[in-house]
Scaffold this motif. Structure first.
Motif, PDB file in Angstrom:
ATOM      1  N   GLU A  11       0.903  -1.054  -0.010  1.00  0.00           N
ATOM      2  CA  GLU A  11       0.041  -0.084   0.000  1.00  0.00           C
ATOM      3  C   GLU A  11       0.890   1.236   0.163  1.00  0.00           C
ATOM      4  O   GLU A  11       0.396   2.484  -0.584  1.00  0.00           O
ATOM      5  CB  GLU A  11      -0.881   0.004   1.263  1.00  0.00           C
ATOM      6  N   ASN A  12       2.080   1.191   0.511  1.00  0.00           N
ATOM      7  CA  ASN A  12       2.876   2.415   0.509  1.00  0.00           C
ATOM      8  C   ASN A  12       4.346   2.279  -0.066  1.00  0.00           C
ATOM      9  O   ASN A  12       5.299   2.812   0.376  1.00  0.00           O
ATOM     10  CB  ASN A  12       3.236   2.697   2.101  1.00  0.00           C
ATOM     11  N   TRP A  13       4.171   1.524  -1.216  1.00  0.00           N
ATOM     12  CA  TRP A  13       5.372   0.985  -1.927  1.00  0.00           C
ATOM     13  C   TRP A  13       6.192   2.444  -2.320  1.00  0.00           C
ATOM     14  O   TRP A  13       7.492   2.278  -2.312  1.00  0.00           O
ATOM     15  CB  TRP A  13       5.178   0.269  -3.168  1.00  0.00           C
ATOM     16  N   GLN A  14       5.728   3.398  -2.775  1.00  0.00           N
ATOM     17  CA  GLN A  14       6.484   4.486  -3.426  1.00  0.00           C
ATOM     18  C   GLN A  14       7.248   5.110  -2.399  1.00  0.00           C
ATOM     19  O   GLN A  14       8.431   5.597  -2.610  1.00  0.00           O
ATOM     20  CB  GLN A  14       5.364   5.413  -4.124  1.00  0.00           C
ATOM     21  N   GLN A  15       6.542   5.484  -1.095  1.00  0.00           N
ATOM     22  CA  GLN A  15       7.169   6.042  -0.075  1.00  0.00           C
ATOM     23  C   GLN A  15       8.399   5.249   0.536  1.00  0.00           C
ATOM     24  O   GLN A  15       9.241   5.804   0.723  1.00  0.00           O
ATOM     25  CB  GLN A  15       6.137   6.542   1.199  1.00  0.00           C
TER      26      GLN A  15
END
Length: 409
Positions: A11-15
């Motif tokens: 869910e938060n792979w970019q950050q």
């Protein structure tokens, strides 16, 4: 606000990916010194005493340890991102000091700044990744985090060895540090987002019992937390010895800077790559078993160093040492996080990292004194024995961690 927040690696792979890159730059700052410092000390400043050479590790270890503690303690108050950016600001002068240092005291001062940089920046990225992923992916998150940092240590150590072999120990190897520190700062300022809101989200679903005194419980009282903490200290105690004494020992075996760089780089590189797998293992297999096996493997590998002096033998030992460290490093952090409630997690990790990184100073002082009094071989053997004793503490004192961690007192 917290209703829109979702915990998880996917869910938060970019950050998460941005933080992985930032932590690779953090590790690269340590890699600058990993291979070339004994020769740097001798050729530039005429320092041959083992204890004197290891003074830079003592300064680094104590400073990083104290900074870890305060980073954890202040993370909720000032924000993870602000502490991360501050860490990079402390990194900017380091390569310039190493290039232009008029005396060894300036080199020690540069390592004080390096300790502050590592304590602020590495601790912040650790806590931020744990905040983002939640409980399910915690081990994998720590494996990826530590892989990025320590693989970068190994790669920069390898690069500095090759540069020193071809162009001398200064100033060219330290030019890498200028680029690393500038890029790390820019990424942190413009792309990293603070993660305190994720802590608030997790607090609503986690029922772990609050610690009455985070410092005392993590250090002494809680059997789970204190067993992990002592192993962390011993892990970095032996790493401090490897960092300071292995290049000196290899010089005594008549290895050149290039081959010393290769052997010195294998250990953190295997340690780094291995954590991509061992981090996930910490989510699946008993953490206590991984910690015991990892510390035991480290201890045995260290005991073998004085007796196997051929290049490929030492490269193999360095590989097994890296594997042992890979087993424990992400497991330390995920186990600490499992055993503490979200609101106290940053502080408990800070306390653990305080003691863990004091191991650098303890290892450098202890191994340096033993080496100067009895020889480097006895120093290496002593550190290996201490590492095996630490494995036994894990085996016989630490309770088994359950999936939903409760406190074992």
């Amino acid at each position: 606000m917290t209703e829109k927040i979702k915990l998880g690696l996917k869910e938060n792979w970019q950050q998460f990916s941005i933080l992985v890159i930032v932590n690779a730059f953090v590790g690269g700052m340590v890699g600058l010194e990993r291979t070339i410092f004994p020769k740097f000390a001798e050729t530039e400043f005429g320092i041959a005493s083992t204890t004197a050479i290891l003074s830079f590790i003592v300064a680094f270890g104590i400073t990083k340890a104290l900074t870890n503690y305060f980073t954890g303690k202040l993370a909720n108050k000032f924000g993870r991102k602000n502490l991360l950016v501050l860490g990079w600001i402390f990194a900017l002068p380091i390569p310039f000091i190493l290039i232009y240092a008029p005396s060894w005291n300036w080199v020690v001062f540069a390592n004080i700044l390096l300790g502050i940089n590592q304590g602020l920046a590495w601790s912040s990225t650790v806590v931020m990744k744990i905040d983002l992923v939640g409980e399910k992916d915690r081990g994998m998150a720590m494996g990826i985090n530590e892989f990025a940092g320590y693989f970068a240590v190994g790669m920069v150590a390898l690069l500095t060895g090759f540069i020193a072999q071809n162009y001398g120990v200064t100033p060219y190897p330290f030019y890498l540090g200028i680029g690393i520190s500038i890029l790390g700062l820019l990424l942190s300022v413009f792309l990293v987002k603070d993660t305190r809101v994720f802590v608030q989200k997790e607090e609503g679903s986690v029922k772990t019992v609050e610690l009455s005194n985070v410092f005392v419980e993590t250090t002494f009282k809680n059997k789970t937390l204190s067993s992990i903490t002592q192993a962390g200290l011993v892990n970095n105690l032996n790493d401090g010895m490897i960092w300071g004494l292995l290049p000196i020992l290899l010089l005594s075996f008549n290895y050149d800077a290039k081959n010393i760089g290769i052997i010195a780089a294998i250990y953190p590189a295997v340690w780094g790559i291995g954590q991509l797998f061992t981090g996930r293992m910490a989510d699946i297999y008993p953490k206590k078993a991984l910690l015991f096996l990892g510390m035991l493997l480290q201890g045995i590998a260290i005991l073998l160093i004085p007796y196997f002096t051929e290049f490929y033998q030492l490269a193999t030992i360095s590989t097994f040492l890296g594997l042992g460290t890979a087993l424990v490093y992400p497991t330390f952090l995920s186990a600490i996080a499992d055993a503490t409630p979200p609101r106290q997690r940053a502080e408990s990790i800070g306390v653990f990292r305080l003691w863990r990184d004091l191991g650098y100073a303890v290892g450098a002082i202890l191994s340096g004194i033993i080496a100067d009094m009895f020889g480097i071989e006895y120093s290496v053997l002593s550190i290996g024995a201490i590492t095996i004793l630490s494995a036994l503490v894990i085996q016989f004192r630490m309770p088994s961690l359950r999936k939903k961690a409760k406190l074992d007192l």
